[in-house]
Design an enzyme around this catalytic site. Sequence first.
Site, PDB file in Angstrom:
ATOM      1  N   GLU A  93       0.831  -1.209   0.000  1.00  0.00           N
ATOM      2  CA  GLU A  93       0.000   0.000   0.000  1.00  0.00           C
ATOM      3  C   GLU A  93       0.858   1.248   0.000  1.00  0.00           C
ATOM      4  O   GLU A  93       1.892   1.300   0.651  1.00  0.00           O
ATOM      5  CB  GLU A  93      -0.854   0.028   1.263  1.00  0.00           C
ATOM      6  CG  GLU A  93      -1.942  -0.989   1.255  1.00  0.00           C
ATOM      7  CD  GLU A  93      -2.692  -1.021   2.574  1.00  0.00           C
ATOM      8  OE1 GLU A  93      -2.697  -0.012   3.301  1.00  0.00           O
ATOM      9  OE2 GLU A  93      -3.278  -2.074   2.867  1.00  0.00           O
ATOM     10  N   CYS A 106       3.132   8.314   1.638  1.00  0.00           N
ATOM     11  CA  CYS A 106       3.439   7.367   2.700  1.00  0.00           C
ATOM     12  C   CYS A 106       3.774   6.031   2.034  1.00  0.00           C
ATOM     13  O   CYS A 106       2.927   5.440   1.377  1.00  0.00           O
ATOM     14  CB  CYS A 106       2.212   7.251   3.603  1.00  0.00           C
ATOM     15  SG  CYS A 106       2.387   6.015   4.878  1.00  0.00           S
ATOM     16  N   CYS A 113       4.741  -7.458   8.152  1.00  0.00           N
ATOM     17  CA  CYS A 113       5.619  -6.945   9.206  1.00  0.00           C
ATOM     18  C   CYS A 113       5.722  -8.011  10.289  1.00  0.00           C
ATOM     19  O   CYS A 113       4.783  -8.766  10.514  1.00  0.00           O
ATOM     20  CB  CYS A 113       5.010  -5.665   9.786  1.00  0.00           C
ATOM     21  SG  CYS A 113       5.999  -4.880  11.060  1.00  0.00           S
ATOM     22  N   CYS A 117       2.735  -5.467  16.608  1.00  0.00           N
ATOM     23  CA  CYS A 117       1.956  -4.498  17.396  1.00  0.00           C
ATOM     24  C   CYS A 117       0.473  -4.858  17.322  1.00  0.00           C
ATOM     25  O   CYS A 117      -0.066  -5.101  16.244  1.00  0.00           O
ATOM     26  CB  CYS A 117       2.174  -3.073  16.883  1.00  0.00           C
ATOM     27  SG  CYS A 117       3.901  -2.557  16.922  1.00  0.00           S
ATOM     28  N   CYS A 120      -2.180  -2.933  15.034  1.00  0.00           N
ATOM     29  CA  CYS A 120      -1.802  -2.631  13.649  1.00  0.00           C
ATOM     30  C   CYS A 120      -2.189  -3.748  12.683  1.00  0.00           C
ATOM     31  O   CYS A 120      -1.880  -4.914  12.910  1.00  0.00           O
ATOM     32  CB  CYS A 120      -0.295  -2.392  13.590  1.00  0.00           C
ATOM     33  SG  CYS A 120       0.274  -1.952  11.944  1.00  0.00           S
ATOM     34  N   CYS A 333      -2.402   2.005   7.939  1.00  0.00           N
ATOM     35  CA  CYS A 333      -1.539   1.072   7.225  1.00  0.00           C
ATOM     36  C   CYS A 333      -2.008  -0.373   7.321  1.00  0.00           C
ATOM     37  O   CYS A 333      -2.440  -0.851   8.347  1.00  0.00           O
ATOM     38  CB  CYS A 333      -0.110   1.206   7.700  1.00  0.00           C
ATOM     39  SG  CYS A 333       0.073   1.251   9.471  1.00  0.00           S
TER      40      CYS A 333
HETATM   41  N1  SAH Z   1       6.687   0.137  11.680  1.00  0.00           N
HETATM   42  C1  SAH Z   1       6.793   1.551  11.745  1.00  0.00           C
HETATM   43  C2  SAH Z   1       6.048   2.295  10.648  1.00  0.00           C
HETATM   44  C3  SAH Z   1       4.706   1.806  10.197  1.00  0.00           C
HETATM   45  S1  SAH Z   1       3.208   2.222  11.002  1.00  0.00           S
HETATM   46  C4  SAH Z   1       6.384   2.044  13.098  1.00  0.00           C
HETATM   47  O1  SAH Z   1       6.014   1.241  13.927  1.00  0.00           O
HETATM   48  O2  SAH Z   1       6.517   3.228  13.371  1.00  0.00           O
HETATM   49  C5  SAH Z   1       2.982   3.922  10.995  1.00  0.00           C
HETATM   50  C6  SAH Z   1       2.339   4.417  12.294  1.00  0.00           C
HETATM   51  O3  SAH Z   1       0.945   4.041  12.382  1.00  0.00           O
HETATM   52  C7  SAH Z   1       2.991   3.857  13.531  1.00  0.00           C
HETATM   53  O4  SAH Z   1       3.135   4.870  14.483  1.00  0.00           O
HETATM   54  C8  SAH Z   1       1.995   2.822  13.994  1.00  0.00           C
HETATM   55  O5  SAH Z   1       2.169   2.494  15.322  1.00  0.00           O
HETATM   56  C9  SAH Z   1       0.693   3.521  13.668  1.00  0.00           C
HETATM   57  N2  SAH Z   1      -0.473   2.659  13.639  1.00  0.00           N
HETATM   58  C10 SAH Z   1      -0.574   1.375  13.262  1.00  0.00           C
HETATM   59  N3  SAH Z   1      -1.825   0.936  13.393  1.00  0.00           N
HETATM   60  C11 SAH Z   1      -2.542   1.955  13.871  1.00  0.00           C
HETATM   61  C12 SAH Z   1      -3.911   2.133  14.224  1.00  0.00           C
HETATM   62  N4  SAH Z   1      -4.768   1.134  14.125  1.00  0.00           N
HETATM   63  N5  SAH Z   1      -4.293   3.338  14.676  1.00  0.00           N
HETATM   64  C13 SAH Z   1      -3.411   4.361  14.792  1.00  0.00           C
HETATM   65  N6  SAH Z   1      -2.122   4.261  14.472  1.00  0.00           N
HETATM   66  C14 SAH Z   1      -1.690   3.071  14.036  1.00  0.00           C
END
Ligand code: SAH
Length: 354
Positions: A93, A106, A113, A117, A120, A333
């Site tokens: 994406e 972006c 990944c 988390c 995510c 994402c």
């Molecule tokens: N892996 C990297 C970059 C990708 S995610 C990182 O962890 O920073 C980009 C951002 O979106 C990160 O801050 C991630 O924690 C956040 N993110 C992921 N899922 C999310 C969600 N459901 N709501 C809000 N932020 C989210």
Amino acid sequence: MFDDADILSMNHAELSEALLSLGEPKFRAAQIFKWLHGARVHDFMQMTDLGKKLRESLSARFKIGDLGVVREQCSADGTRKYLFSLADGNCIETVAMRYHHGISVCVSSQVGCRMGCKFCASTQNGLVRSLAPSEILLQVYKVSELLSERVDSVVLMGIGEPLDNFEAVTRFCDLVTDPQGYNLAGRAITLSTCGIVPRIDELAAQKRQLNLAISLHAPTDEQRIKTMPINKAYNIDTLIAACRRYFAQTGRRVTFEYAVIEGQNNSEEDARALAQLIRGMGAHVNLIPVNPVRDTGFHATRESALRFQKQLEALGINATVRRTLGNDISAACGQLRREVAQEKKAQSIQEEQP
Ligand code: SAH
């Protein structure tokens, strides 16, 4: 280091070497680099100042990658989200957002990944593979081409953990900022990481102009461990110390990403703990009401994010609530890729049924 036919991933030195091995003078490398990254041609035959024979041997030896557009969604606020296909059929994406200062893209750095988390969508099915530098670069080039506009800034905040694909991501940064290429300003790139500490130090040592964003999302180890497994390897103190070193070495302020999750990380006590943690480094907190990903149960309202912002500001911490762009098109994402994968799965189940 990367696939040796993947010419878009090559830097000047590698390109020169490849040209030498084809019996060509080194200066051809600069010419070809300009065609690839400046003019962004898709075919060696378009490199009209090269002899036909050379163009043929380049075509035989190298490939100029491209991305396929699988799906494009356009939000009411102008945000566009693309599902691009890679040469091997995997999908990633890319999101293009329009701000007053121009277009921000972006980009994804991996297919899937492995950071795990909990909130995510990108990580729910694990890591498939890392992207090559060309595949990160092509996301910028492709959006630029599709919109017929220049991209002004790039955020490495799409699918994947950029510091888990360090070599390719730093090569991408070198290529996209090359004056002979797209010539993006170094400070127009933001890299977001969940906090792989040794790689933050490695990045700091490279003294780039890059903006570092840290996905913090919780002010204590106890809370952070519940949603971010990386915290077991590098706890908050270790992470914040690395951020302070990054700031000291590069002079670039660090941003902290903080997804507000209702009832989990947005109490007044959380605000105090967060302020205590990051005080004195000119840091900025970017608050995002957590984007509800199907099956996770996490949610938050814009109001509670605004309340948390006020609490932080009262404590002297600079905080903004991120404008949520493209909410109507699942722009957080990993969501589109996941949706399309689920559609395909549902389709194949239907097809299997008699
Ligand atoms: N892996 C990297 C970059 C990708 S995610 C990182 O962890 O920073 C980009 C951002 O979106 C990160 O801050 C991630 O924690 C956040 N993110 C992921 N899922 C999310 C969600 N459901 N709501 C809000 N932020 C989210």
